[in-house]
Design a protein around this motif. Structure first.
Motif, PDB file in Angstrom:
ATOM      1  N   ALA A 197      40.352   2.972  64.996  1.00 23.87           N
ATOM      2  CA  ALA A 197      39.648   3.751  65.915  1.00 23.87           C
ATOM      3  C   ALA A 197      38.175   4.094  65.724  1.00 23.87           C
ATOM      4  O   ALA A 197      37.582   4.096  66.883  1.00 23.87           O
ATOM      5  CB  ALA A 197      40.391   5.301  65.854  1.00 23.87           C
ATOM      6  N   ALA A 198      38.004   4.052  64.618  1.00 22.92           N
ATOM      7  CA  ALA A 198      36.419   4.046  64.086  1.00 22.92           C
ATOM      8  C   ALA A 198      35.623   2.723  64.599  1.00 22.92           C
ATOM      9  O   ALA A 198      34.490   2.660  65.254  1.00 22.92           O
ATOM     10  CB  ALA A 198      35.969   4.480  62.622  1.00 22.92           C
ATOM     11  N   GLU A 199      36.242   1.487  64.405  1.00 15.97           N
ATOM     12  CA  GLU A 199      35.699   0.398  64.829  1.00 15.97           C
ATOM     13  C   GLU A 199      35.571   0.170  66.404  1.00 15.97           C
ATOM     14  O   GLU A 199      34.586  -0.299  67.000  1.00 15.97           O
ATOM     15  CB  GLU A 199      36.597  -0.872  64.176  1.00 15.97           C
ATOM     16  CG  GLU A 199      36.511  -0.985  62.925  1.00 15.97           C
ATOM     17  CD  GLU A 199      37.520  -1.902  62.291  1.00 15.97           C
ATOM     18  OE1 GLU A 199      38.277  -2.493  63.053  1.00 15.97           O
ATOM     19  OE2 GLU A 199      37.668  -2.237  61.242  1.00 15.97           O
ATOM     20  N   ARG A 203      30.019   2.264  71.469  1.00 19.13           N
ATOM     21  CA  ARG A 203      28.909   2.717  71.291  1.00 19.13           C
ATOM     22  C   ARG A 203      27.847   1.672  71.480  1.00 19.13           C
ATOM     23  O   ARG A 203      26.793   1.672  71.933  1.00 19.13           O
ATOM     24  CB  ARG A 203      28.448   3.652  70.180  1.00 19.13           C
ATOM     25  CG  ARG A 203      29.178   4.855  70.020  1.00 19.13           C
ATOM     26  CD  ARG A 203      29.036   5.675  68.876  1.00 19.13           C
ATOM     27  NE  ARG A 203      29.532   6.914  69.123  1.00 19.13           N
ATOM     28  CZ  ARG A 203      29.837   7.739  68.186  1.00 19.13           C
ATOM     29  NH1 ARG A 203      29.647   7.174  66.938  1.00 19.13           N
ATOM     30  NH2 ARG A 203      30.467   8.849  68.309  1.00 19.13           N
ATOM     31  N   ALA A 204      28.136   0.359  71.068  1.00 20.81           N
ATOM     32  CA  ALA A 204      27.155  -0.619  70.953  1.00 20.81           C
ATOM     33  C   ALA A 204      27.045  -1.174  72.247  1.00 20.81           C
ATOM     34  O   ALA A 204      25.769  -1.509  72.797  1.00 20.81           O
ATOM     35  CB  ALA A 204      27.545  -1.690  69.908  1.00 20.81           C
ATOM     36  N   ILE A 205      28.056  -1.329  72.915  1.00 18.60           N
ATOM     37  CA  ILE A 205      27.922  -1.627  74.368  1.00 18.60           C
ATOM     38  C   ILE A 205      27.232  -0.989  75.205  1.00 18.60           C
ATOM     39  O   ILE A 205      26.642  -1.248  76.199  1.00 18.60           O
ATOM     40  CB  ILE A 205      29.453  -1.918  75.000  1.00 18.60           C
ATOM     41  CG1 ILE A 205      30.051  -3.442  74.235  1.00 18.60           C
ATOM     42  CG2 ILE A 205      29.685  -2.332  76.470  1.00 18.60           C
ATOM     43  CD1 ILE A 205      31.567  -3.445  74.534  1.00 18.60           C
ATOM     44  N   ALA A 206      27.525   0.708  75.146  1.00 24.33           N
ATOM     45  CA  ALA A 206      27.011   1.697  76.123  1.00 24.33           C
ATOM     46  C   ALA A 206      25.476   1.442  75.777  1.00 24.33           C
ATOM     47  O   ALA A 206      24.419   1.936  76.426  1.00 24.33           O
ATOM     48  CB  ALA A 206      27.517   2.913  75.498  1.00 24.33           C
ATOM     49  N   SER A 207      24.912   1.096  74.625  1.00 19.70           N
ATOM     50  CA  SER A 207      23.518   0.871  74.203  1.00 19.70           C
ATOM     51  C   SER A 207      22.690  -0.172  75.074  1.00 19.70           C
ATOM     52  O   SER A 207      21.804  -0.218  74.799  1.00 19.70           O
ATOM     53  CB  SER A 207      23.261   1.066  72.818  1.00 19.70           C
ATOM     54  OG  SER A 207      23.509  -0.311  72.099  1.00 19.70           O
ATOM     55  N   PRO A 211      23.292  -3.022  64.299  1.00 17.91           N
ATOM     56  CA  PRO A 211      24.034  -2.615  62.748  1.00 17.91           C
ATOM     57  C   PRO A 211      25.092  -1.776  62.811  1.00 17.91           C
ATOM     58  O   PRO A 211      25.841  -2.280  61.703  1.00 17.91           O
ATOM     59  CB  PRO A 211      22.822  -1.599  62.475  1.00 17.91           C
ATOM     60  CG  PRO A 211      21.735  -1.443  63.550  1.00 17.91           C
ATOM     61  CD  PRO A 211      22.107  -2.418  64.704  1.00 17.91           C
ATOM     62  N   ARG A 212      25.623  -1.385  63.921  1.00 18.25           N
ATOM     63  CA  ARG A 212      27.219  -0.695  63.791  1.00 18.25           C
ATOM     64  C   ARG A 212      28.063  -1.979  63.823  1.00 18.25           C
ATOM     65  O   ARG A 212      28.936  -1.741  63.038  1.00 18.25           O
ATOM     66  CB  ARG A 212      27.406  -0.044  65.185  1.00 18.25           C
ATOM     67  CG  ARG A 212      26.331   1.504  65.272  1.00 18.25           C
ATOM     68  CD  ARG A 212      26.431   1.972  66.368  1.00 18.25           C
ATOM     69  NE  ARG A 212      25.531   1.008  67.566  1.00 18.25           N
ATOM     70  CZ  ARG A 212      24.990   1.799  68.485  1.00 18.25           C
ATOM     71  NH1 ARG A 212      24.877   2.798  68.638  1.00 18.25           N
ATOM     72  NH2 ARG A 212      24.175   0.955  69.232  1.00 18.25           N
ATOM     73  N   LEU A 245      30.539  -3.675  60.735  1.00 18.02           N
ATOM     74  CA  LEU A 245      31.989  -4.031  60.661  1.00 18.02           C
ATOM     75  C   LEU A 245      32.350  -5.375  60.439  1.00 18.02           C
ATOM     76  O   LEU A 245      33.345  -5.586  59.537  1.00 18.02           O
ATOM     77  CB  LEU A 245      32.515  -3.953  62.135  1.00 18.02           C
ATOM     78  CG  LEU A 245      32.275  -2.430  62.780  1.00 18.02           C
ATOM     79  CD1 LEU A 245      32.886  -2.406  64.125  1.00 18.02           C
ATOM     80  CD2 LEU A 245      33.298  -1.528  61.906  1.00 18.02           C
ATOM     81  N   LYS A 246      31.423  -6.763  60.666  1.00 16.74           N
ATOM     82  CA  LYS A 246      31.702  -7.720  60.282  1.00 16.74           C
ATOM     83  C   LYS A 246      31.760  -7.688  58.692  1.00 16.74           C
ATOM     84  O   LYS A 246      32.450  -8.847  58.130  1.00 16.74           O
ATOM     85  CB  LYS A 246      30.497  -8.521  60.940  1.00 16.74           C
ATOM     86  CG  LYS A 246      30.817 -10.222  60.628  1.00 16.74           C
ATOM     87  CD  LYS A 246      29.982 -11.046  61.430  1.00 16.74           C
ATOM     88  CE  LYS A 246      30.176 -12.357  61.110  1.00 16.74           C
ATOM     89  NZ  LYS A 246      31.008 -12.820  59.959  1.00 16.74           N
ATOM     90  N   GLU A 247      30.816  -7.361  58.100  1.00 16.73           N
ATOM     91  CA  GLU A 247      30.624  -7.453  56.746  1.00 16.73           C
ATOM     92  C   GLU A 247      32.028  -6.833  56.156  1.00 16.73           C
ATOM     93  O   GLU A 247      32.397  -7.384  55.045  1.00 16.73           O
ATOM     94  CB  GLU A 247      29.447  -6.613  56.176  1.00 16.73           C
ATOM     95  CG  GLU A 247      27.890  -7.324  56.476  1.00 16.73           C
ATOM     96  CD  GLU A 247      26.920  -6.323  56.358  1.00 16.73           C
ATOM     97  OE1 GLU A 247      27.011  -5.357  55.824  1.00 16.73           O
ATOM     98  OE2 GLU A 247      25.820  -6.838  56.507  1.00 16.73           O
ATOM     99  N   VAL A 248      32.548  -5.810  56.600  1.00 17.17           N
ATOM    100  CA  VAL A 248      33.764  -5.097  56.008  1.00 17.17           C
ATOM    101  C   VAL A 248      34.885  -6.235  56.216  1.00 17.17           C
ATOM    102  O   VAL A 248      35.393  -6.481  55.454  1.00 17.17           O
ATOM    103  CB  VAL A 248      34.132  -3.744  56.589  1.00 17.17           C
ATOM    104  CG1 VAL A 248      35.351  -3.482  56.258  1.00 17.17           C
ATOM    105  CG2 VAL A 248      32.897  -2.773  55.976  1.00 17.17           C
ATOM    106  N   GLN A 249      34.772  -6.784  57.507  1.00 17.78           N
ATOM    107  CA  GLN A 249      36.052  -7.813  57.709  1.00 17.78           C
ATOM    108  C   GLN A 249      35.717  -9.112  56.811  1.00 17.78           C
ATOM    109  O   GLN A 249      36.800  -9.590  56.327  1.00 17.78           O
ATOM    110  CB  GLN A 249      35.943  -8.114  59.108  1.00 17.78           C
ATOM    111  CG  GLN A 249      36.268  -6.923  59.926  1.00 17.78           C
ATOM    112  CD  GLN A 249      36.050  -7.345  61.527  1.00 17.78           C
ATOM    113  OE1 GLN A 249      35.479  -8.390  61.752  1.00 17.78           O
ATOM    114  NE2 GLN A 249      36.530  -6.769  62.194  1.00 17.78           N
TER     115      GLN A 249
END
Length: 86
Positions: free
Chosen positions: A14-16, A22-26, A74-75, A79-83
């Motif tokens: 859900a957070a991802e 949010r990134a798309i909205a920006s 950056p958001r 996520l990529k770094e975590v994956q």
């Protein structure tokens, strides 16, 4: 049956999803519109061009710029770094 169980959606998913939205909205309006139509609504670039009354290559350029901007967001980089660490 293939023996594949659907993956449960948890708080991390859900957070991802929220980070992606949010990134798309920006994104600038036209880039955001093309991204939603192409990657969420499965429109072809020809369909997007017709709908927005722009050349097909312009639709492709807008999508390309949007993808590059999302890669640098950056958001989403977090996520990529975590994956990658999993």
């Amino acid at each position: 049956a293939l023996g594949i169980k659907p993956r449960e959606i948890d708080e991390t998913d859900a957070a991802e999803g929220l980070s992606v939205r949010r990134a798309i909205a920006s994104l600038p309006h036209r880039q955001k519109t093309v991204v939603v139509l192409r990657y969420y609504e499965d429109f072809t670039f020809a369909q997007i061009a017709e709908l927005l009354q722009i050349p097909e290559n312009t639709a492709k350029s807008l999508a390309r710029r949007a993808v590059l901007a999302l890669r640098d967001d950056p958001r989403l980089r977090a996520l990529k770094e975590v994956q990658d660490a999993i």
